[in-house]
Write a protein that holds these residues in place. Sequence first.
Motif, PDB file in Angstrom:
ATOM      1  N   SER A  14       0.451  32.611  -9.922  1.00  0.00           N
ATOM      2  CA  SER A  14      -0.331  33.817 -10.172  1.00  0.00           C
ATOM      3  C   SER A  14       0.336  35.056  -9.598  1.00  0.00           C
ATOM      4  O   SER A  14      -0.097  36.165  -9.869  1.00  0.00           O
ATOM      5  N   ARG A  15       1.378  34.869  -8.780  1.00  0.00           N
ATOM      6  CA  ARG A  15       2.030  36.027  -8.176  1.00  0.00           C
ATOM      7  C   ARG A  15       3.176  36.558  -9.022  1.00  0.00           C
ATOM      8  O   ARG A  15       3.858  37.476  -8.602  1.00  0.00           O
ATOM      9  N   THR A  16       3.456  35.944 -10.154  1.00  0.00           N
ATOM     10  CA  THR A  16       4.600  36.400 -10.928  1.00  0.00           C
ATOM     11  C   THR A  16       4.335  36.280 -12.423  1.00  0.00           C
ATOM     12  O   THR A  16       3.574  35.424 -12.855  1.00  0.00           O
ATOM     13  N   THR A  17       4.948  37.167 -13.189  1.00  0.00           N
ATOM     14  CA  THR A  17       4.944  37.003 -14.640  1.00  0.00           C
ATOM     15  C   THR A  17       6.363  36.827 -15.147  1.00  0.00           C
ATOM     16  O   THR A  17       6.618  36.931 -16.339  1.00  0.00           O
ATOM     17  N   ASN A  18       7.293  36.578 -14.215  1.00  0.00           N
ATOM     18  CA  ASN A  18       8.691  36.411 -14.592  1.00  0.00           C
ATOM     19  C   ASN A  18       8.863  35.072 -15.305  1.00  0.00           C
ATOM     20  O   ASN A  18       8.650  34.016 -14.711  1.00  0.00           O
TER      21      ASN A  18
ATOM     22  N   LEU B 207      12.432  47.785 -21.485  1.00  0.00           N
ATOM     23  CA  LEU B 207      12.595  46.340 -21.524  1.00  0.00           C
ATOM     24  C   LEU B 207      13.792  45.932 -20.681  1.00  0.00           C
ATOM     25  O   LEU B 207      14.861  46.533 -20.769  1.00  0.00           O
ATOM     26  N   ALA B 208      13.583  44.896 -19.839  1.00  0.00           N
ATOM     27  CA  ALA B 208      14.664  44.452 -18.985  1.00  0.00           C
ATOM     28  C   ALA B 208      14.716  42.936 -18.986  1.00  0.00           C
ATOM     29  O   ALA B 208      13.696  42.273 -19.123  1.00  0.00           O
ATOM     30  N   TRP B 209      15.919  42.416 -18.837  1.00  0.00           N
ATOM     31  CA  TRP B 209      16.093  40.974 -18.784  1.00  0.00           C
ATOM     32  C   TRP B 209      15.551  40.460 -17.453  1.00  0.00           C
ATOM     33  O   TRP B 209      15.890  40.998 -16.413  1.00  0.00           O
ATOM     34  N   PRO B 210      14.673  39.446 -17.435  1.00  0.00           N
ATOM     35  CA  PRO B 210      14.123  38.975 -16.163  1.00  0.00           C
ATOM     36  C   PRO B 210      15.175  38.297 -15.292  1.00  0.00           C
ATOM     37  O   PRO B 210      16.016  37.549 -15.797  1.00  0.00           O
ATOM     38  N   GLN B 211      15.127  38.591 -14.002  1.00  0.00           N
ATOM     39  CA  GLN B 211      16.093  38.026 -13.058  1.00  0.00           C
ATOM     40  C   GLN B 211      15.382  37.036 -12.146  1.00  0.00           C
ATOM     41  O   GLN B 211      14.204  37.180 -11.876  1.00  0.00           O
ATOM     42  N   ALA B 212      16.118  36.049 -11.663  1.00  0.00           N
ATOM     43  CA  ALA B 212      15.560  35.107 -10.690  1.00  0.00           C
ATOM     44  C   ALA B 212      16.168  35.393  -9.328  1.00  0.00           C
ATOM     45  O   ALA B 212      17.352  35.163  -9.105  1.00  0.00           O
TER      46      ALA B 212
END
Lengths: 371, 301
Positions: free
Chosen positions: A32-36, A335-340
């Motif tokens: 629930s803390r991320t939408t990545n 829009l940005a590419w999601p990073q880990a």
Amino acid sequence: MTAARRPARPLARTLHPGAWWLWALAMAVAASRTTNPVILALLLAAVGCVVVRRRTDAPWALSFRMYLVFGAVIVVTRVLFRVVFGGGRGETILFTLPEIPLPDAARGIRLLGPVAADEVLGGLYDGLQLATMVICVGAANALANPKRMLKAMPGALHEVGTSVVVALTVAPQLIESAQRVRRARRLRGGREKGRKALHGILIPVLEDALERSLALAAAMASRGYGRIGATPPRARFAVGALVIGGLLGMAAGLYGLLDAAAPRHLGTPLLLGGVAVAVAGFALGGRRVRRTGYRPDRWRPGELVTVASGAAAAAVMVLATRVDPADLYPSLTPLAWPQAAPLPVLAVLLGLLPAVLAPGPPSTPSRETVA
Amino acid sequence: MSAPADPRHADPRHVDALRVGPRAAVVLALACAIGLAMFCWPLLSPPEPEAMAHAGDAPLLFVLLLPVVLAVVLAEMSEGGIDPRALALLGVLAAVNAALRPLGAGTAGIETVFFLLILAGRVFGPGFGFALGCVSLFASALLTAGVGPWLPFQMMAAGWVGLGAGLLPRRVAGRAEIALLVGYGVLAAYAFGFVMNLWFWPYATGPGTELSIDPAADLGENARTFLLYTLTTSSAGWDTGRALTNAVALTTLGPAVLATLRRAARRAAFDTPVAFAPRAAAPSTTSAITASTHRSPEERA
């Protein structure tokens, strides 16, 4: 066999269901803390790995696939809803659908129209987050024994808690029930669409569910469930007085807190005092339910490790939101590419620990020895 | 459970699956009053702008206290012990509700959770309706993970919807009954949106807009602002969507679902007490239970 080869390995047994639930809920909190989507996919992989390695052969363990399907349905519906009702807020328009005008009365709703990439991706991210949380709960359902869960409810809420457990257990069965009804309809050559089809599916499923509830009730009643032990009238009176007195105290405290004319400093203590008294009544009322436990589940190192791993994952994820929220909520405009980032990945790895550290399920030797 | 059959409940169309005794009724009324105060806090005690910046203490306290109130009420309602039949029905209907809820996905106010709640409250009585509202939303929150600060408020409001459905006049039958339920469904949809809006209003708008709460204004002034806010933001769109869903579902599926629920209520035979008797007398006293275990042959295939 495995135990003989590696003596340090914990003995195979089923874990306390509460441990699995706490672990799964902690993983859901982490989700629930991320939408990545990258982090969510890693989280899903970790949860799936733990489920595959630690579930038993019990029927409820097979429900995990249902949750996966359900998660996929959530993602697809979210995206579809964004396309149909989204209203084209966003900068990158993918394509434009003919907009259907609605009367002024239904303001806030707009059908079709331009479809923006930000909208669709937002729906995808939100849907994936919700789906991950659902699948975490599904993992708890697959891993924890719901029958053992029944035992752990606090006394006063024993009955209501039981009905919640019934609801959680029945919900996946409804899907299977709907499938059965649809198959039966197809065999009979039923090809109606729309309202008739809804009738033809919903009513039999409801009938089936109600049948099941009555069968369950009969099973429970025949085992003596719902019998009331003799409660002395004085104890009942004490519970009633405490509960009503506590609620009155809370009401008075609320009045003090909310009414500007009343002395404000009186409000909070009265409110909290009322809560304390009501909770005392609640606890005293819970003592009416006397249950004996057959082979009660105990909290042993395996359980503690499992809960600790889930809690650590959630804590690291919450920490990550504090440190670098941009990574956890990938930007949609622009829009940005999601990073880990490393911290969320660490959280996922912490949540994966039960796959190795928790004791394995009993009576499934083949899976371990083959590998 | 050991209570004898009550002539008041001879009418097979309505049963009290979860009977609320006088003491539980007092507790329920008190809890409803407390809950209402927690919903209406913005009107009763408008927050100062500084307090809003720190998210205010009182409403946060409410998020913690409302679950306690709900737990106390539900415990008190089950104080005499819930009939296993009511309990199993509660669980299964809550499961159906929880399965229906994600269909709407909360978008554009398409809310599918109320129609079964209203029908079940109508058939199984106010106490059952309240409990079903709470348990449904709780189970649904656990399943689709909607657990959050809004959950206790949703549980309370849904409990009221079920409670109100059980309190509707009982004489009405046939088409008039469906019309009554549709009317109630529309009303409940707007009322639900109204109270949920009211609780969250100061946070949703923040201070300083046309539709924000004004700490200096009196109750009437703020009530008018709130009405304007809720009319422009949700009543016209979202709440109408919810009301329409209720009306359509109740009209098209209502009669069939009512018949199904009443059939279940008749077969459960809530007014027949389950008694544990010595062996010889067992068949006659437990017939209500054993009769209900037969499965219909329709689904065997």
